[in-house]
Design a protein around this motif. Structure first.
Motif, PDB file in Angstrom:
ATOM      1  N   PRO A  61     114.958  26.765  22.484  1.00 61.05           N
ATOM      2  CA  PRO A  61     113.500  26.620  22.298  1.00 61.05           C
ATOM      3  C   PRO A  61     112.714  26.938  23.560  1.00 61.05           C
ATOM      4  O   PRO A  61     111.644  27.536  23.502  1.00 61.05           O
ATOM      5  CB  PRO A  61     113.331  25.156  21.903  1.00 61.05           C
ATOM      6  CG  PRO A  61     114.653  24.713  21.429  1.00 61.05           C
ATOM      7  CD  PRO A  61     115.695  25.561  22.071  1.00 61.05           C
ATOM      8  N   VAL A  62     113.275  26.523  24.702  1.00 56.91           N
ATOM      9  CA  VAL A  62     112.573  26.788  25.955  1.00 56.91           C
ATOM     10  C   VAL A  62     112.480  28.286  26.207  1.00 56.91           C
ATOM     11  O   VAL A  62     111.459  28.789  26.675  1.00 56.91           O
ATOM     12  CB  VAL A  62     113.306  26.095  27.130  1.00 56.91           C
ATOM     13  CG1 VAL A  62     112.645  26.439  28.436  1.00 56.91           C
ATOM     14  CG2 VAL A  62     113.319  24.599  26.916  1.00 56.91           C
ATOM     15  N   ALA A  63     113.543  28.989  25.877  1.00 54.15           N
ATOM     16  CA  ALA A  63     113.531  30.442  26.070  1.00 54.15           C
ATOM     17  C   ALA A  63     112.465  31.089  25.192  1.00 54.15           C
ATOM     18  O   ALA A  63     111.767  32.023  25.616  1.00 54.15           O
ATOM     19  CB  ALA A  63     114.903  31.011  25.745  1.00 54.15           C
ATOM     20  N   VAL A  64     112.339  30.587  23.970  1.00 52.85           N
ATOM     21  CA  VAL A  64     111.335  31.147  23.065  1.00 52.85           C
ATOM     22  C   VAL A  64     109.930  30.891  23.604  1.00 52.85           C
ATOM     23  O   VAL A  64     109.064  31.763  23.607  1.00 52.85           O
ATOM     24  CB  VAL A  64     111.492  30.544  21.651  1.00 52.85           C
ATOM     25  CG1 VAL A  64     110.374  31.005  20.748  1.00 52.85           C
ATOM     26  CG2 VAL A  64     112.829  30.921  21.058  1.00 52.85           C
ATOM     27  N   LEU A  65     109.718  29.671  24.085  1.00 53.21           N
ATOM     28  CA  LEU A  65     108.396  29.348  24.626  1.00 53.21           C
ATOM     29  C   LEU A  65     108.094  30.171  25.875  1.00 53.21           C
ATOM     30  O   LEU A  65     106.956  30.613  26.087  1.00 53.21           O
ATOM     31  CB  LEU A  65     108.320  27.857  24.939  1.00 53.21           C
ATOM     32  CG  LEU A  65     108.267  26.961  23.700  1.00 53.21           C
ATOM     33  CD1 LEU A  65     108.390  25.504  24.071  1.00 53.21           C
ATOM     34  CD2 LEU A  65     106.968  27.184  22.939  1.00 53.21           C
ATOM     35  N   ASP A  66     109.124  30.374  26.699  1.00 52.46           N
ATOM     36  CA  ASP A  66     108.923  31.208  27.884  1.00 52.46           C
ATOM     37  C   ASP A  66     108.532  32.614  27.487  1.00 52.46           C
ATOM     38  O   ASP A  66     107.636  33.211  28.076  1.00 52.46           O
ATOM     39  CB  ASP A  66     110.223  31.283  28.708  1.00 52.46           C
ATOM     40  CG  ASP A  66     110.438  30.030  29.526  1.00 52.46           C
ATOM     41  OD1 ASP A  66     111.569  29.824  29.980  1.00 52.46           O
ATOM     42  OD2 ASP A  66     109.465  29.270  29.705  1.00 52.46           O
ATOM     43  N   PHE A  67     109.222  33.143  26.492  1.00 52.57           N
ATOM     44  CA  PHE A  67     108.930  34.495  26.012  1.00 52.57           C
ATOM     45  C   PHE A  67     107.477  34.615  25.573  1.00 52.57           C
ATOM     46  O   PHE A  67     106.761  35.544  25.952  1.00 52.57           O
ATOM     47  CB  PHE A  67     109.882  34.826  24.865  1.00 52.57           C
ATOM     48  CG  PHE A  67     109.479  36.000  24.043  1.00 52.57           C
ATOM     49  CD1 PHE A  67     109.024  35.848  22.739  1.00 52.57           C
ATOM     50  CD2 PHE A  67     109.530  37.287  24.567  1.00 52.57           C
ATOM     51  CE1 PHE A  67     108.646  36.931  21.983  1.00 52.57           C
ATOM     52  CE2 PHE A  67     109.149  38.379  23.810  1.00 52.57           C
ATOM     53  CZ  PHE A  67     108.704  38.201  22.519  1.00 52.57           C
ATOM     54  N   ILE A  68     107.023  33.633  24.803  1.00 55.88           N
ATOM     55  CA  ILE A  68     105.642  33.661  24.324  1.00 55.88           C
ATOM     56  C   ILE A  68     104.675  33.553  25.492  1.00 55.88           C
ATOM     57  O   ILE A  68     103.644  34.218  25.559  1.00 55.88           O
ATOM     58  CB  ILE A  68     105.392  32.544  23.310  1.00 55.88           C
ATOM     59  CG1 ILE A  68     106.146  32.826  22.018  1.00 55.88           C
ATOM     60  CG2 ILE A  68     103.930  32.375  23.012  1.00 55.88           C
ATOM     61  CD1 ILE A  68     105.582  33.993  21.244  1.00 55.88           C
ATOM     62  N   HIS A  69     105.035  32.713  26.437  1.00 51.98           N
ATOM     63  CA  HIS A  69     104.165  32.543  27.597  1.00 51.98           C
ATOM     64  C   HIS A  69     104.013  33.858  28.361  1.00 51.98           C
ATOM     65  O   HIS A  69     102.917  34.268  28.721  1.00 51.98           O
ATOM     66  CB  HIS A  69     104.743  31.459  28.506  1.00 51.98           C
ATOM     67  CG  HIS A  69     103.930  31.224  29.728  1.00 51.98           C
ATOM     68  ND1 HIS A  69     102.723  30.562  29.710  1.00 51.98           N
ATOM     69  CD2 HIS A  69     104.135  31.584  31.010  1.00 51.98           C
ATOM     70  CE1 HIS A  69     102.235  30.514  30.935  1.00 51.98           C
ATOM     71  NE2 HIS A  69     103.070  31.121  31.748  1.00 51.98           N
ATOM     72  N   TYR A  70     105.145  34.507  28.613  1.00 52.17           N
ATOM     73  CA  TYR A  70     105.101  35.788  29.305  1.00 52.17           C
ATOM     74  C   TYR A  70     104.287  36.809  28.523  1.00 52.17           C
ATOM     75  O   TYR A  70     103.517  37.583  29.092  1.00 52.17           O
ATOM     76  CB  TYR A  70     106.527  36.332  29.518  1.00 52.17           C
ATOM     77  CG  TYR A  70     107.194  35.854  30.779  1.00 52.17           C
ATOM     78  CD1 TYR A  70     107.717  34.567  30.858  1.00 52.17           C
ATOM     79  CD2 TYR A  70     107.304  36.690  31.880  1.00 52.17           C
ATOM     80  CE1 TYR A  70     108.323  34.135  32.021  1.00 52.17           C
ATOM     81  CE2 TYR A  70     107.921  36.264  33.043  1.00 52.17           C
ATOM     82  CZ  TYR A  70     108.428  34.984  33.114  1.00 52.17           C
ATOM     83  OH  TYR A  70     109.038  34.555  34.254  1.00 52.17           O
TER      84      TYR A  70
END
Lengths: 250, 342
Positions: A140-149
């Motif tokens: 989930p953290v990776a997904v949120l990071d992706f969206i943030h970027y």
């Protein structure tokens, strides 16, 4: 410009919103990067034709960059090792133990910052749908990071828009998904929430849609603006009407 | 991608599985059968025999004739509001025929089975070979199955890779008992499985293969054993059609007089929405199945007429939405059939 829109569906299928935004932005002349993880290209193409937009033509003239997740996954899994070092597969995270979505973000960034992008008005990133990434093993953290970027790149730097579809449910047991959805809700400028009717299935009203404009993000102390409509999906378009005023009832 | 949740003892889902395969044989499609429990050869030996048109029509014709003699043409006096509802038609021959019908009491003849090409994947026979593809941290058994499937699709030209092949055929894939312990997946054993993503990754790759080729697939999964409901939600998201079978064997509903005509319920959780904004939503969501001596039928759930002395029925609240199914003339016409043909 520079807005993050979240499409959310609960107990129903909100993909009609994705089709709408796709044809809307293409007709408006924006450059669109579509990360389509759940369906094949021909599915979107056929529906888009009903809505009056030709995806193949848009792809050929460079207006649409289409990432067909299913096809990329097959190429990754069954393909021989002939990847060029400079071009890893966008779904790299599937085969590697590192679960960050960096390759996917690079794909998005490269396609929207390509030299010919100036010919189009405003870049747009469209994702259908984010919950699939969790199913494929991304944290989930990776997904949120992706969206943030993506937001930093597309919304802030390029003044473009981002539209993302997620599935959620109140009594869902999928905690990772709920975590991602809740977090995205807090950061969205606009939320379109399609839900099945609380009273159950109905033939004439397929569901209700809640439109939440997050005014509270811009001005402290202001309330979010919430509007609720009901809708019925037809073959070529969707009709919206105020609650209780479906044509079947009047 | 048709995803079927098995009923508790697997009886009825196996039947559904066999129907899918049998229809494939009758239509001349190629078959790919994968299982970790029963050897595919045995599965194929037990497929139901197809019914020839005249015998089936005759059987139904007898029933319909018996009913029509009591046809109520008089207008209703008390329940006049129901007059305008369409009568439940008994004979499906009045519908356009889609698919074939099968006789469950007879086995399909070996000649018919030999007439098509079929491939099998029995897990325990395949354990020796190593997959050549990137496993992507997926369960080894799943990876091997995908490998085998991809090879068959490529060799058979189902993905259009062989332009020489003039005659296009369809590949019907049946995978039985996925997610169970026999496939090496522990999602049925514990709440926090070691690798909760194997099944979903497998389904994603399978979906890619199906979209790329002329094939259709049915999977049966012992959903009642899977502890982690999050996985079921994700799996539903990744499938086109999700059907759950709930049999009444061993549950309290077996003795419930409301369900006495049926052997179980069919829950349609999701229907495919492909190439279109809308999907074909049927009028009713309450379907039940029953296994007669020769036929397996799926019908709209009917409440039998309440002929008891008590005013209210027990456990009426359990039947969600069944009230709207009370048909007109319910006394004689309890055989409303809406066949789901394969």
């Amino acid at each position: 410009q520079g807005k993050f829109t979240l499409l959310r569906d609960t107990r129903t299928d909100g993909s009609f919103l994705v089709h709408h935004f796709l044809s809307f932005y293409l007709r408006a002349g924006c450059k669109v990067c579509f990360v389509a993880l759940l369906q094949s290209f021909s599915h979107y193409n056929i529906v888009a034709q009903k809505l009056g937009v030709n995806l193949t033509a848009a792809k050929e003239r460079g207006q649409l960059v289409f990432l067909e997740g299913l096809k990329s996954c097959l190429d990754l899994v069954f393909g021989e090792d002939e990847e060029q070092p400079g071009q890893p597969s966008p779904l790299q995270f599937l085969s590697e133990s590192t679960s960050d979505l960096r390759a996917l973000f690079d794909f998005v960034r490269v396609s929207l910052t390509a030299p010919d992008s100036d010919a189009w008005k405003g870049p747009v990133l469209l994702v259908d749908d984010l919950s699939v990434l969790l199913s494929l093993g991304a944290a989930p953290v990776a997904v949120l990071d992706f969206i943030h970027y993506c937001r930093v790149c597309v919304c802030s730097q390029l003044q473009g828009n981002v539209v993302v579809l997620v599935h959620s449910s109140e009594d869902s047991e999928d905690e990772e998904n709920e975590l991602v959805v809740n977090s995205l809700c807090h950061h969205s400028d606009l939320i379109l929430w399609a839900e099945g009717l609380a009273t159950g299935f109905c033939k004439d009203v397929h569901g209700q849609i809640k439109i939440i404009q997050r005014v509270s993000l811009q001005q402290a102390g202001e309330q979010d603006l919430v509007q609720i409509y009901q809708y019925k999906i037809q073959d070529r378009n969707v009709t919206f009407f105020a609650r209780g005023l479906s044509a079947a009832v009047l | 991608l048709v995803f079927t949740e098995e009923d508790k003892y697997g009886l009825y889902s196996n039947l559904l599985f066999k129907y899918f395969l049998a229809e494939g044989i009758v239509c001349g499609h190629e078959l790919f059968v994968a299982s970790a429990k029963d050897h595919p050869d045995n599965i194929l030996k037990e497929l139901p025999a197809p019914l020839l048109d005249d015998t089936y029509g005759k059987e139904l014709g007898d029933e319909a004739a018996a009913v029509k003699s009591e046809d109520l043409q008089d207008s209703m006096k008390i329940a006049w509001r129901y007059q305008n509802l369409p009568k439940m038609e008994a004979s499906p021959t009045s519908y356009t025929k889609f698919g074939h019908y099968y006789d469950v009491s007879k086995k399909m003849s070996p000649e018919l089975i030999q007439s098509i090409k079929w491939h099998s994947f029995y897990l325990h026979e395949e354990l020796s070979s190593q997959p050549e593809m990137k496993t992507c941290n997926m369960n080894g058994a799943y990876a091997r199955l995908l490998q085998s499937l991809q090879r068959i699709i490529a060799q058979g030209g189902f993905d259009g890779s062989d332009p020489q092949k003039k005659q296009k055929n369809v590949l019907r894939i049946g995978i039985q008992g996925l997610g169970s312990l026999l496939w090496g997946d522990d999602i049925c054993c514990s709440d926090t499985p070691e690798d909760g993503h194997s099944l979903t990754k497998f389904l994603y790759v399978l979906r890619g293969l199906l979209r790329k080729s002329l094939s259709a697939c049915i999977i049966t999964v012992p959903a009642h054993l899977i502890q982690n409901k999050a996985i079921m939600e994700r799996v539903t998201n990744l499938s086109d059609m999700v059907v759950g079978l709930e049999s009444f064997i061993g549950s309290e509903r077996e003795t419930n007089p409301l369900y006495k005509d049926y052997h179980g319920l069919v829950h349609v959780h999701q229907i495919p929405r492909l190439n279109s904004l809308i999907c074909d939503v049927s009028d009713t969501k309450d379907l039940a199945f029953r296994l007669k001596r020769k036929l397996f039928t799926i019908e709209r759930l009917h409440l039998p007429p309440d002929l008891s002395d008590t005013v209210s029925r027990a456990s009426k609240q359990d039947l969600a939405g069944s009230a709207k199914l009370l048909s007109s003339g319910c006394g004689a016409m309890a055989i409303g059939k809406k066949h789901l043909d394969f």
